[in-house]
Structure formats: structure tokens, C-alpha cells
Design an enzyme around this catalytic site. Structure first.
Site, short mmCIF file in Angstrom:
data_model
loop_
_atom_site.label_atom_id
_atom_site.label_comp_id
_atom_site.label_asym_id
_atom_site.label_seq_id
_atom_site.Cartn_x
_atom_site.Cartn_y
_atom_site.Cartn_z
N SER A 132 31.42 32.03 39.53
CA SER A 132 30.21 30.89 38.97
C SER A 132 30.73 29.48 38.74
O SER A 132 29.88 28.64 38.36
CB SER A 132 29.50 31.59 37.77
OG SER A 132 30.64 31.54 36.67
N GLN A 133 32.08 29.55 38.76
CA GLN A 133 32.50 27.94 38.33
C GLN A 133 32.27 26.85 39.23
O GLN A 133 32.01 25.85 38.67
CB GLN A 133 34.12 28.15 38.22
CG GLN A 133 34.71 29.20 37.16
CD GLN A 133 36.00 29.25 36.97
OE1 GLN A 133 36.93 28.97 38.14
NE2 GLN A 133 36.38 29.85 35.95
N SER A 154 28.54 36.77 36.82
CA SER A 154 29.11 35.97 35.73
C SER A 154 28.02 35.02 35.08
O SER A 154 28.13 33.71 34.82
CB SER A 154 30.48 35.21 35.81
OG SER A 154 31.68 36.24 36.07
N ASP A 212 36.78 38.96 32.40
CA ASP A 212 37.82 38.77 31.47
C ASP A 212 38.13 39.75 30.09
O ASP A 212 39.25 39.79 29.74
CB ASP A 212 37.78 37.45 30.68
CG ASP A 212 37.94 36.33 31.61
OD1 ASP A 212 38.75 36.50 32.62
OD2 ASP A 212 37.52 34.98 31.58
N ARG A 255 44.44 41.76 38.23
CA ARG A 255 44.54 42.39 37.01
C ARG A 255 44.32 43.88 37.04
O ARG A 255 44.91 44.73 36.23
CB ARG A 255 43.58 41.93 35.97
CG ARG A 255 43.95 40.66 35.26
CD ARG A 255 43.01 40.09 34.29
NE ARG A 255 43.43 38.77 33.93
CZ ARG A 255 42.70 37.70 33.43
NH1 ARG A 255 41.36 38.07 33.43
NH2 ARG A 255 43.14 36.51 32.99
#
Length: 344
Positions: A127-128, A153, A267, A298
Site C-alpha cells: 500500500s506504500q 494492508s 509485520d 520472513r
């Protein structure tokens, strides 16, 4: 850097650092205001420093009022042509559209002016970049209709809209699929106290839930930050959660396996992995497809490092992580250069 963690119980009260997601958005909005804004409760991690350097390069005059407060005189008037965003993915995507408002070339390819109009953006990875557009387009010459495909997000988009509104910007949206941004708006100065970071708070609360009792201050369940969802996971796992006006407490209780969808809060995965490792049974966490583009992969990092601790993590199914809780054994683990993996 090596750190050794002994076994034991935890009990105490902590205040997490400020939300760097809010801090970077507020810094960009303060730049776009042509007046003086004051940002309080700001802490200077690498990502925040990158955003601060960007706004100074783009014309903001920044004065430190005290160790955690900044006075920022905004105004888009570039003093240089290179924006150094360090390793901050948000600053990269946020300041690219902002740089496009400048009349001269800026590396992070800002060239010419944003004109407004109609545009379509793929929001399925992050979404950044949408955040950057939402903060820059109010200054465009024309109104903009921004069509977004598959936005993820979405709580982070809520943070962007909230930040813009605090600076006097009007943006309307429908189901995160269409955003209407009137052009020729003006950012107003504001007094903005940045709330605590729920990503950091999540780790501290999981520590309390798995090994004692922890109270985290300067956080609110009413926050628009996505990672407030950790409280839902804690309750599902059987931990006690006490919510007060300006703090949240997590207390250990016998923990059971839980199911949780982390698609909109990726996150949280490292914190959820720690919680699942301490729970009885197999926990199921959805949303692993969001983890490939983080500081490390991750999903693979969690599987690899938790195996060293004796915890089985299965990532064979698409977009799914299954973690069988059990007794953690001593081991030497690697953080993969990722601070959230280190905290996990």
C-alpha cells in the site's frame, strides 16, 4: 552484534517507540504545508531519519525543539536533486510521488508535475506507493480519481487518510477501490503527537502473554495501526488482555493453538510465531504471501530459525503457515538482518 537471552519470567511496564509509519507520513505532510507544524513524540530510527533527510532536501526547514519534538516549516522548494531514502521502503514509495510535484528532476525519478486526472494502481503487493500518491495528489492541478486493484494492508491506508486529514486535506474513498482527491488543496500546519508503535508493542505484549505480565503505555486499541490486531490473536490463544485508555496489558495464561489471518498486518508474523511456539497444538496463520518483500523472506526465516529452537513450522501450503507449539530448546539463531526477526 550477539545477544544472549536467558530463560525466565518477565514483568514490567514499557513504552514502545513512536510509530515510524505515522512519523514518515506526518513528516511528508508537514513538508507539503507551507506553514510551521510541530511533531511530538518522534524518535529517530533509520527510516525516520531517511524521511527527515528527504523533506529537508525538498525544502523543509527543520528545527529540533527538544529531544522528541520537531518544528517544521514546510514548503516544496528543492535544495538538491537526490533523495537518500536509505533502506526505507515506505520513504521510497512515499516520496516518489511527492518528488513528482517538483519542477526539476529528482532521483527517485521525480520529474515535472503531477497533473491529476484518472489513474489505476496495482495495490496487491504494497500500500506504500498508494500512500505517496494520496499525499501528493491533493496538490495536483486537477482533481484525481485513483482506482486501486487488490489493495492490501488497508489499515495503513487508513493511517494515510487520517494523517492527511489532520493537515486539512480532504480525500474520499470507496471500499479502498476508488479514491477521489480534489486538486489544488492546501496543507495546513498542525500540532501532531505521534502515537506509540503497535508493531513494537506487539512483541512486548507477546512476551507478557508467554512469560509473565507486561504493560505497554502510549498505545490505544482505537489506533488505526494494523498491528492492534495482535490483541485478537492473544485472546484467541488464551492470554489475558486488559485494555485501558492509554495502555494495554498482557498476562500469561495457559496458551492454546489459534487461527489468525495476518494478510493485512504482515509485520505481526514474527510476533505471532513466538506466540504460536508457546501455545499447545498447531496454530494456523494466513497471509505468508505478504512476507516475501520484507527485510528478508520472513516466512523462510521463521521456518529456518524456529527449527533450530525445536519448533516445527510448515510453510508448504500456499499463503499458510502452521506452527506446532512445544518446548523451546537453546540454540544459536540468526536474525537475517531483520529487527522484527531479532525481536521474535
Amino acid at each position: 552484534m550477539d545477544k544472549t537471552v536467558p530463560p525466565g519470567r518477565v514483568k514490567g511496564t514499557l513504552t514502545p517507540p513512536c510509530s515510524k509509519s505515522y512519523a514518515q507520513r506526518a513528516l511528508a505532510a508537514a513538508l507539503l504545508s507551507e506553514e510551521v507544524s510541530v511533531l511530538r513524540n518522534i524518535e529517530f530510527c533509520d527510516d525516520t531519519r531517511s524521511a527527515l533527510q528527504c523533506i529537508e532536501t525538498l525544502g523543509a526547514r527543520v528545527r529540533r525543539v527538544d529531544p522528541t519534538s520537531l518544528s517544521i516549516e514546510g514548503g516544496l522548494s528543492p535544495k538538491g536533486c537526490v533523495l537518500n531514502v536509505g533502506e526505507s521502503g515506505l520513504s521510497t514509495r512515499l516520496f516518489t510521488p511527492v518528488a513528482s510535484l517538483c519542477p526539476t528532476p529528482v532521483t527517485i525519478e521525480g520529474r515535472g508535475s503531477i497533473q491529476g486526472g484518472e489513474a489505476e494502481v496495482d495495490g496487491s503487493v504494497s500500500s506504500q506507493f498508494i500512500t505517496g500518491l494520496l499525499l501528493a495528489l491533493p496538490l495536483a492541478r486537477r482533481d484525481t480519481s485513483l482506482h486501486v486493484r487488490g489493495a492490501v494492508s488497508t489499515p495503513y491506508l487508513d493511517m494515510t487518510l487520517d494523517t492527511a486529514a489532520r493537515f486539512g486535506i480532504e480525500i474520499s474513498q470507496r471500499d479502498y477501490e476508488e479514491f477521489y482527491i480534489p486538486g489544488r488543496q492546501r496543507y495546513r500546519s498542525t500540532y501532531f503527537s505521534i502515537e506509540g508503535d503497535w508493531s513494537a508493542a506487539a512483541m512486548l505484549l507477546v512476551a507478557g502473554a508467554t512469560a509473565g505480565e507486561v504493560t505497554v503505555r502510549n498505545v490505544s486499541m482505537l489506533s488505526k495501526q494494523a498491528d492492534t490486531a495482535i490483541c485478537t490473536a492473544l485472546v484467541r490463544a488464551g492470554a489475558a488482555v486488559i485494555n485501558e485508555e492509554d495502555s494495554v496489558t498482557a498476562l500469561h495464561r495457559p496458551l492454546r493453538a489459534f487461527e489468525f489471518d495476518a494478510t493485512n498486518c504482515p509485520d505481526l508474523f514474527p510476533a505471532l510465531a513466538a506466540l504460536a511456539a508457546a501455545a499447545d497444538g498447531v496454530s494456523v496463520i494466513r497471509g505468508t504471501s505478504r512476507l516475501e518483500y520484507k527485510e528478508c523472506n520472513r516466512s523462510e526465516a521463521i521456518r529456518e530459525e524456529y527449527a533450530k529452537l525445536g519448533i516445527e513450522v510448515d510453510t508448504s501450503e500456499e499463503d499458510l503457515m502452521k506452527i506446532r507449539g512445544g518446548k523451546v530448546r537453546a540454540a544459536r539463531t540468526q536474525s537475517h538482518g531483520d529487527h522484527r526477526m531479532a525481536m521474535s
